[in-house]
Design an enzyme around this catalytic site. Structure first.
Site, short mmCIF file in Angstrom:
data_model
loop_
_atom_site.label_atom_id
_atom_site.label_comp_id
_atom_site.label_asym_id
_atom_site.label_seq_id
_atom_site.Cartn_x
_atom_site.Cartn_y
_atom_site.Cartn_z
N GLU A 156 0.83 -1.22 0.00
CA GLU A 156 0.00 0.00 0.00
C GLU A 156 0.85 1.27 0.00
O GLU A 156 0.71 2.14 0.85
CB GLU A 156 -0.97 -0.03 1.19
CG GLU A 156 -1.92 -1.22 1.11
CD GLU A 156 -2.87 -1.32 2.30
OE1 GLU A 156 -2.90 -0.39 3.13
OE2 GLU A 156 -3.57 -2.34 2.42
N ASN B 166 2.11 -4.94 -3.27
CA ASN B 166 0.75 -5.37 -2.95
C ASN B 166 -0.10 -4.15 -2.61
O ASN B 166 0.35 -3.26 -1.88
CB ASN B 166 0.80 -6.34 -1.76
CG ASN B 166 -0.53 -7.02 -1.49
OD1 ASN B 166 -1.10 -7.64 -2.36
ND2 ASN B 166 -1.00 -6.92 -0.24
N HIS C 191 -10.21 -6.37 -2.19
CA HIS C 191 -11.25 -6.13 -1.19
C HIS C 191 -12.39 -5.39 -1.90
O HIS C 191 -12.39 -4.16 -2.00
CB HIS C 191 -10.71 -5.28 -0.04
CG HIS C 191 -9.67 -5.98 0.79
ND1 HIS C 191 -9.97 -7.09 1.56
CD2 HIS C 191 -8.36 -5.73 0.98
CE1 HIS C 191 -8.87 -7.49 2.19
NE2 HIS C 191 -7.88 -6.70 1.85
N GLU D 118 -5.95 -10.90 -1.26
CA GLU D 118 -6.75 -10.66 -0.05
C GLU D 118 -8.24 -10.58 -0.39
O GLU D 118 -8.95 -9.69 0.08
CB GLU D 118 -6.29 -9.37 0.65
CG GLU D 118 -4.81 -9.35 0.97
CD GLU D 118 -4.36 -8.10 1.74
OE1 GLU D 118 -5.24 -7.42 2.34
OE2 GLU D 118 -3.16 -7.81 1.74
N ASP E 12 -12.04 -10.55 -0.66
CA ASP E 12 -13.34 -10.67 -0.01
C ASP E 12 -14.30 -9.70 -0.72
O ASP E 12 -13.87 -8.76 -1.38
CB ASP E 12 -13.30 -10.42 1.50
CG ASP E 12 -12.56 -9.16 1.91
OD1 ASP E 12 -12.58 -8.16 1.15
OD2 ASP E 12 -11.97 -9.14 2.99
#
Length: 351
Positions: free
Chosen positions: A164, A205, A241, A270, A272
């Site tokens: 990030e 990432n 996400h 990651e 979801d």
């Protein structure tokens, strides 16, 4: 990359009541021996891995941990390898949490992604609150990366080296490292990680980079430059996400492909897909469609190497604690029952 998983009792109760009639039955896909294939079995048949993150407290939930170990082929420590956990005092390293997850993974035959060597969040107070010269911070960063990567050498197959580091508009995030060292800290971090473990895969990432736009464009330009400068960079992690209310990143397949064209691997790291609660049949159907589309996008590009869910069950999800009124983000419900999203993933992997 997100912080510790937080459960909500009210959310749990509501979800169990609502989804009792909506959880789907498992699809009947079997191998030649008659054994039902897991998601990882199906992904492996496609040359990928399929995994889920796990946090240390969740290992004490035996049914949850057992399902994680039997359904998946890869895991990522949710918090145990972050800086606050691994170097809580300057020069004093503690690998207890990360080692616990590595031992669990080894006992279940799971591969481990290392997560993460540097991030602006979850830094220890001694680092965040210090006043550092460029030389001091550079030495601290190099020592941290070197010690952590060497400790897990041969035990993890990839590292999220820098996490990030971009703002939404494609500018560099002004974290402690950028403000003190400038953007060159990213290349340095990658070089130090490579020196500590020549065989591990090194990733950048981030979130909101699944489709094309200013943020993913910035990463594309950065990775292209790093490759030109012969800086070791092996992969790009798209966190994924996602949220139903914001729409699906329909350029995802093309975006994965353009990064692959830079000769780096791409991983969904990651995943979801959250929604406003309460969940209902229509939202769960849309969620399932999106899980299928993400899986399809990865399978369509040879260098998309695998998919990791950020936890696989609503029983242990970070979403309700960070997004008020949202949840039901994962393919299993609070009672470890499969939701329509599970079947959509299986279908995509089977097709």
């Amino acid at each position: 990359m997100r912080t510790t998983h937080i459960r909500s009792a009210a959310f749990a109760t509501a979800t169990v009541l609502l989804l009792g009639g909506l959880a789907s039955a498992p699809a009947a896909t079997a191998d030649s021996g008659g054994k039902t294939q897991t998601l990882h079995d199906l992904a492996r048949d496609q040359g990928r891995y399929f995994g889920s993150a796990v946090d240390n407290p969740e290992l004490a939930d035996t049914p949850y941990a057992d399902l994680l170990g039997s359904e998946f082929g890869q895991t990522t420590p949710g918090n145990g390898m972050k800086w606050y956990a691994t170097e809580p005092q300057r020069g004093v390293f503690d690998f207890t949490a990360g080692d616990e997850i590595v031992r669990y993974a080894q006992s279940k035959g799971l591969k481990v992604r290392g997560h993460t060597l540097l991030w602006h969040s979850q830094l220890p107070d001694w680092l965040n609150n210090g006043t550092w010269s460029a030389d001091e911070l550079r030495s601290i960063l190099r020592n941290h990366i070197t010690k952590v990567v060497k400790h897990y050498r041969g035990k993890v197959f990839a590292w999220d080296v820098a996490n990030e580091i971009m703002n939404e508009d494609g500018t560099y995030r002004e974290n402690i490292f950028y403000k003190t060292l400038g953007p060159g800290y990213i290349a340095d971090a990658l070089r130090w990680a490579r020196a500590a473990d020549p065989k591990v895969k090194l990733y950048l990432n981030d979130y909101n980079v699944e489709g094309t736009g200013a943020k993913s464009d910035a990463y594309y330009a950065l990775i292209k430059q790093l490759k030109a400068d012969r800086v070791p960079i092996d992969g790009f992690g798209m966190q994924a996400h996602l949220a139903l209310q914001y729409g699906f990143p329909y350029q995802m397949r093309q975006n994965i492909q353009r990064f692959a064209d830079l000769r780096v691997d791409v991983a969904i790291t990651e995943l979801d897909i959250r929604m406003f609660l309460p969940a209902d049949e229509a939202k769960l159907a849309q969620q399932a469609d999106w899980y299928g589309q993400v899986t399809d996008a990865c399978l369509a590009v040879k260098r998309c190497v695998g998919i990791t869910l950020w936890g696989y069950s609503d029983r242990h999800s970070w979403i309700p604690g960070f997004f008020e009124g949202e949840g039901a983000a994962l393919p299993w419900d609070e009672n470890l029952r499969r939701k329509p999203a599970y079947d959509a993933i299986r279908k995509a992997l089977t097709d």
